[in-house]
Design a protein around this motif. Structure first.
Motif, PDB file in Angstrom:
ATOM      1  N   UNK A 275      27.270  27.306 -13.115  1.00 12.45           N
ATOM      2  CA  UNK A 275      26.279  27.533 -12.124  1.00 12.45           C
ATOM      3  C   UNK A 275      26.457  27.631 -10.802  1.00 12.45           C
ATOM      4  N   UNK A 276      27.282  26.503 -10.225  1.00 13.26           N
ATOM      5  CA  UNK A 276      27.537  26.317  -8.820  1.00 13.26           C
ATOM      6  C   UNK A 276      28.790  27.273  -8.339  1.00 13.26           C
ATOM      7  N   UNK A 277      29.691  27.350  -9.328  1.00 11.90           N
ATOM      8  CA  UNK A 277      30.870  28.244  -8.883  1.00 11.90           C
ATOM      9  C   UNK A 277      30.635  29.746  -9.077  1.00 11.90           C
ATOM     10  N   UNK A 278      29.907  30.356  -9.965  1.00 10.49           N
ATOM     11  CA  UNK A 278      29.638  31.710 -10.379  1.00 10.49           C
ATOM     12  C   UNK A 278      28.056  32.083 -10.391  1.00 10.49           C
ATOM     13  N   UNK A 279      27.410  31.403  -9.902  1.00  2.00           N
ATOM     14  CA  UNK A 279      25.851  32.012  -9.839  1.00  2.00           C
ATOM     15  C   UNK A 279      25.659  31.642  -8.427  1.00  2.00           C
ATOM     16  N   UNK A 280      25.563  30.554  -7.926  1.00  2.00           N
ATOM     17  CA  UNK A 280      25.450  30.174  -6.609  1.00  2.00           C
ATOM     18  C   UNK A 280      26.579  30.752  -5.684  1.00  2.00           C
ATOM     19  N   UNK A 281      27.691  30.727  -6.265  1.00  2.00           N
ATOM     20  CA  UNK A 281      28.924  31.256  -5.508  1.00  2.00           C
ATOM     21  C   UNK A 281      29.746  30.196  -4.973  1.00  2.00           C
ATOM     22  N   UNK A 282      31.124  30.234  -5.377  1.00  2.00           N
ATOM     23  CA  UNK A 282      32.118  29.405  -4.807  1.00  2.00           C
ATOM     24  C   UNK A 282      32.421  29.404  -3.317  1.00  2.00           C
ATOM     25  N   UNK A 283      32.163  30.602  -2.841  1.00  2.00           N
ATOM     26  CA  UNK A 283      32.517  30.827  -1.461  1.00  2.00           C
ATOM     27  C   UNK A 283      31.025  30.306  -0.396  1.00  2.00           C
ATOM     28  N   UNK A 284      30.027  30.286  -1.096  1.00  2.00           N
ATOM     29  CA  UNK A 284      28.999  29.736  -0.353  1.00  2.00           C
ATOM     30  C   UNK A 284      29.119  28.101  -0.480  1.00  2.00           C
ATOM     31  N   UNK A 285      29.502  27.680  -1.526  1.00  2.00           N
ATOM     32  CA  UNK A 285      29.645  26.176  -1.821  1.00  2.00           C
ATOM     33  C   UNK A 285      30.846  25.641  -0.821  1.00  2.00           C
ATOM     34  N   UNK A 286      31.907  26.489  -0.613  1.00  2.00           N
ATOM     35  CA  UNK A 286      32.858  25.907   0.002  1.00  2.00           C
ATOM     36  C   UNK A 286      32.440  25.804   1.532  1.00  2.00           C
TER      37      UNK A 286
ATOM     38  N   UNK B 267      37.531  22.759   4.978  1.00  2.00           N
ATOM     39  CA  UNK B 267      37.310  23.270   3.712  1.00  2.00           C
ATOM     40  C   UNK B 267      37.862  22.295   2.688  1.00  2.00           C
ATOM     41  N   UNK B 268      37.403  22.329   1.583  1.00  3.37           N
ATOM     42  CA  UNK B 268      38.049  21.348   0.317  1.00  3.37           C
ATOM     43  C   UNK B 268      39.435  22.007   0.275  1.00  3.37           C
ATOM     44  N   UNK B 269      40.272  20.959  -0.325  1.00  2.06           N
ATOM     45  CA  UNK B 269      41.720  21.573  -0.534  1.00  2.06           C
ATOM     46  C   UNK B 269      41.725  22.565  -1.747  1.00  2.06           C
ATOM     47  N   UNK B 270      42.873  23.240  -1.690  1.00  2.00           N
ATOM     48  CA  UNK B 270      42.929  24.317  -2.768  1.00  2.00           C
ATOM     49  C   UNK B 270      43.250  23.651  -4.051  1.00  2.00           C
ATOM     50  N   UNK B 271      43.725  22.323  -4.510  1.00  2.00           N
ATOM     51  CA  UNK B 271      43.524  22.059  -5.527  1.00  2.00           C
ATOM     52  C   UNK B 271      42.164  21.719  -6.139  1.00  2.00           C
ATOM     53  N   UNK B 272      41.321  21.306  -5.169  1.00  2.00           N
ATOM     54  CA  UNK B 272      39.842  21.048  -5.760  1.00  2.00           C
ATOM     55  C   UNK B 272      39.113  22.261  -5.908  1.00  2.00           C
ATOM     56  N   UNK B 273      39.441  23.209  -5.248  1.00  2.00           N
ATOM     57  CA  UNK B 273      39.024  24.789  -5.512  1.00  2.00           C
ATOM     58  C   UNK B 273      39.404  25.236  -6.731  1.00  2.00           C
ATOM     59  N   UNK B 274      40.605  25.027  -7.279  1.00  2.00           N
ATOM     60  CA  UNK B 274      41.193  25.641  -8.390  1.00  2.00           C
ATOM     61  C   UNK B 274      40.417  24.910  -9.455  1.00  2.00           C
ATOM     62  N   UNK B 275      40.256  23.557  -9.379  1.00  2.00           N
ATOM     63  CA  UNK B 275      39.714  22.852 -10.459  1.00  2.00           C
ATOM     64  C   UNK B 275      38.231  23.129 -10.515  1.00  2.00           C
ATOM     65  N   UNK B 276      37.459  23.141  -9.589  1.00  2.00           N
ATOM     66  CA  UNK B 276      36.039  23.451  -9.541  1.00  2.00           C
ATOM     67  C   UNK B 276      35.862  24.832 -10.311  1.00  2.00           C
ATOM     68  N   UNK B 277      36.742  25.910  -9.961  1.00  2.00           N
ATOM     69  CA  UNK B 277      36.627  27.263 -10.342  1.00  2.00           C
ATOM     70  C   UNK B 277      37.222  27.601 -11.872  1.00  2.00           C
ATOM     71  N   UNK B 278      38.193  26.731 -12.277  1.00  2.00           N
ATOM     72  CA  UNK B 278      38.758  27.237 -13.379  1.00  2.00           C
ATOM     73  C   UNK B 278      39.056  26.052 -14.212  1.00  2.00           C
ATOM     74  N   UNK B 279      39.909  24.912 -13.787  1.00  2.00           N
ATOM     75  CA  UNK B 279      40.396  23.806 -14.678  1.00  2.00           C
ATOM     76  C   UNK B 279      39.266  22.958 -15.335  1.00  2.00           C
TER      77      UNK B 279
ATOM     78  N   UNK C 296      27.744  18.992 -21.995  1.00  2.00           N
ATOM     79  CA  UNK C 296      27.052  20.385 -21.728  1.00  2.00           C
ATOM     80  C   UNK C 296      26.675  20.575 -20.441  1.00  2.00           C
ATOM     81  N   UNK C 297      25.873  19.429 -19.987  1.00  2.00           N
ATOM     82  CA  UNK C 297      25.314  19.322 -18.603  1.00  2.00           C
ATOM     83  C   UNK C 297      26.250  19.721 -17.484  1.00  2.00           C
ATOM     84  N   UNK C 298      27.307  18.952 -17.467  1.00  2.00           N
ATOM     85  CA  UNK C 298      28.497  19.064 -16.501  1.00  2.00           C
ATOM     86  C   UNK C 298      29.102  20.521 -16.742  1.00  2.00           C
ATOM     87  N   UNK C 299      29.160  20.895 -17.764  1.00  2.00           N
ATOM     88  CA  UNK C 299      29.858  22.182 -17.934  1.00  2.00           C
ATOM     89  C   UNK C 299      29.060  23.429 -17.280  1.00  2.00           C
TER      90      UNK C 299
END
Length: 522
Positions: free
Chosen positions: A362-373, A383-395, A354-357
């Protein structure tokens, strides 16, 4: 994360104390769980070595000659290692509510384990960083020794093939996915707080991308390697008994303290192999416990942050260790293993998912993935590779959410062997699980109430924005969107010093096994 680390820190040291107990018990010519001629053994006990003696001429003529039939069909076989574990080490009670007496040998070993952890952390990361070099590397030496010995035994190949052959019918069971997620969370330390704690000692431009890739690959490779070590020995034991490997394989405490110790009794100089195995378990456990205790201590010291607690960090460490010892005493009682498994199944498994989800969302959609990257680019230089960006945001959020829902749908109450936990114990388990997760919405409501705004929507928008002083701790690292538009004054609070002396230019051993210098942190 603090609550989860507290629960795990309490019961994890009990597991280490049991390993200490078996380690000390192995300092003998004959392992105490090798034969069935001990005072605590029952008439149903049938040891592997006892059965071997029967087939070598001491077997009465009335007994059948087939060893497998003798052990598994004439009566229900109870191994001497199982009876040693259940009737001597634990003196297991019949119910979780029947605590019985405190097992003094286990209590003494619990004290030893907490003293060792405290002494290794007495100077914080200055001391633990040096100890980790040994606790993180020597288990590989022991694993290799056991691996070489295991693969040379007859039947080892059958055990390894059982280990490598997938059981596709298990793929739709929620428990399999939940156990897999728990294993990764445990081995990588996700959602425990330990990664954040240790990362706070890194220098600002440390290449955490490289570290994360190396550690993830090394971690999984080590788990696979350890599987070969375990199942080669279990295959040898199954071959000796004339049964399938699945009959001797176990999970949880049964594997570490029943099945594998029994298999070791078949080896020449079995006390030596037992000493090596349990010494390895102790080192692996201590490495985890160092991180857990340091997480709690660092969080307390950082949160209070005054001059006195910065200078008296050793006393904070001592206080946490004493509290952990006292809270672990009930787990050394005759019903202690029931409580230990209850905490392991509820307080430290469901909560981590639950905490990890929530953390990903929170980081990707509240703080914002652009800010995080952008933050990562500022620290790493790329910048982090595209693979990591896709995993963090969706996968990653999708997989974790899937495991969470799947686990809830196929939930089954906890059991230990044939013991079914009562309803009130399961309720306590769920309360422990919720006690950590509930911190997130409670603090969110607290923050929402104290945030300025005329309407609820305005409060929500303001509460989900970073504070004015958010950014790198040191002014020299405040570049890009964190660059001050005017010359900072002391009242601005922008030049924040490291939170305590340990985080100021001190070489330490990070959680990823590499040495770094601290000069700042986000």
């Amino acid at each position: 994360m603090m609550v989860v680390s507290t629960y795990i820190g309490i019961y994890y040291n009990v597991v280490i104390c049991i390993a200490f107990y078996y380690f000390f018990s192995s300092m003998t010519h004959v392992l105490p769980w090798a034969y069935c001629n001990n005072p605590w053994n029952t008439p149903d006990c049938a040891g592997v070595l006892d059965a071997t003696n029967l087939t070598n001429g001491s077997r009465p003529a009335s007994l059948p000659s087939n060893l497998s039939h003798l052990l598994n069909h004439t009566f229900q076989r109870t191994s001497p290692s199982e009876e040693y574990w259940r009737l001597y080490v634990l003196k297991l009670s019949d119910d979780i509510g029947n605590l019985g007496e405190v097992r003094l040998p286990l209590l003494g070993c619990l004290g030893v384990s907490w003293v060792v952890v405290f002494l290794c952390l007495i100077r914080g990361v200055k001391s633990s960083g040096k100890v980790v070099y040994f606790t993180a590397t020597f288990p590989y030496v022991v694993l290799t020794i056991l691996f070489v010995r295991g693969v040379t035994l007859e039947g080892a190949f059958a055990g390894i093939m059982y280990y490598l052959t997938p059981q596709w019918d298990k793929i739709l069971e929620a428990k399999v996915w939940g156990d897999a997620a728990s294993q990764i969370f445990y081995s990588l330390g996700c959602a425990w707080g330990g990664l954040i704690t240790m990362a706070s000692y890194n220098k600002f431009h440390n290449n955490c991308y490289r570290d994360s890739v190396i550690i993830s690959i090394t971690n999984c490779a080590t788990s696979v390697y350890a599987g070969f070590v375990i199942f080669s020995i279990l295959g040898f034991m199954a071959n000796h008994l004339g049964v399938d490997v699945s009959r001797v394989a176990d999970h949880g405490p049964g594997l570490a303290f029943v099945a594998y110790p029994e298999a070791l009794t078949l080896l020449p100089i079995s006390p030596l192999w037992s000493l090596l195995f349990f010494f390895m378990l102790i080192l692996l456990g201590l490495g985890t416990q160092f991180c857990l205790l340091e997480t709690l201590v660092t969080a307390i010291v950082d949160e209070v942050g005054n001059e006195w607690i910065l200078q008296k960090k050793t006393y904070v460490t001592l206080g946490v260790a004493v509290a952990g010892f006292l809270l672990g005493i009930p787990l050394t009682s005759q019903a202690g293993i029931y409580w230990l498994l209850l905490m392991d199944n509820y307080a430290a498994s469901f909560s981590l998912v639950v905490i990890s989800c929530i953390m990903c969302v929170s980081i990707m959609y509240i703080y914002g993935h652009r800010n995080y990257f952008q933050d990562i680019q500022m620290m790493l230089g790329f910048t982090p590779p595209v693979f990591f960006q896709i995993c963090w945001r969706f996968v990653s959020p999708a997989i974790i959410f899937f495991i969470l829902i799947f686990t809830v749908i196929q939930y089954q109450p906890i059991t230990y062997n044939h013991y079914q936990y009562p309803g009130w114990a399961v309720v306590i388990g769920f309360l422990m699980a919720l006690s950590s997760v509930i911190c997130i919405p409670l603090y969110a409501l607290f923050q929402l109430c104290r945030t300025d705004g005329d309407t609820l929507l305005q409060r929500l928008k303001n509460a989900t924005k970073p504070s004015r002083d958010w950014g790198p701790a040191l002014l020299e690292h405040r570049t890009g969107r964190y660059a001050p538009t005017i010359a900072p004054s002391p009242e601005d609070g922008l030049e924040v010093q490291p939170l305590h002396p340990d985080k100021a230019q001190i070489p330490i051993m990070g959680s990823n096994g590499s040495s770094h210098l601290q000069d700042s942190r986000i």
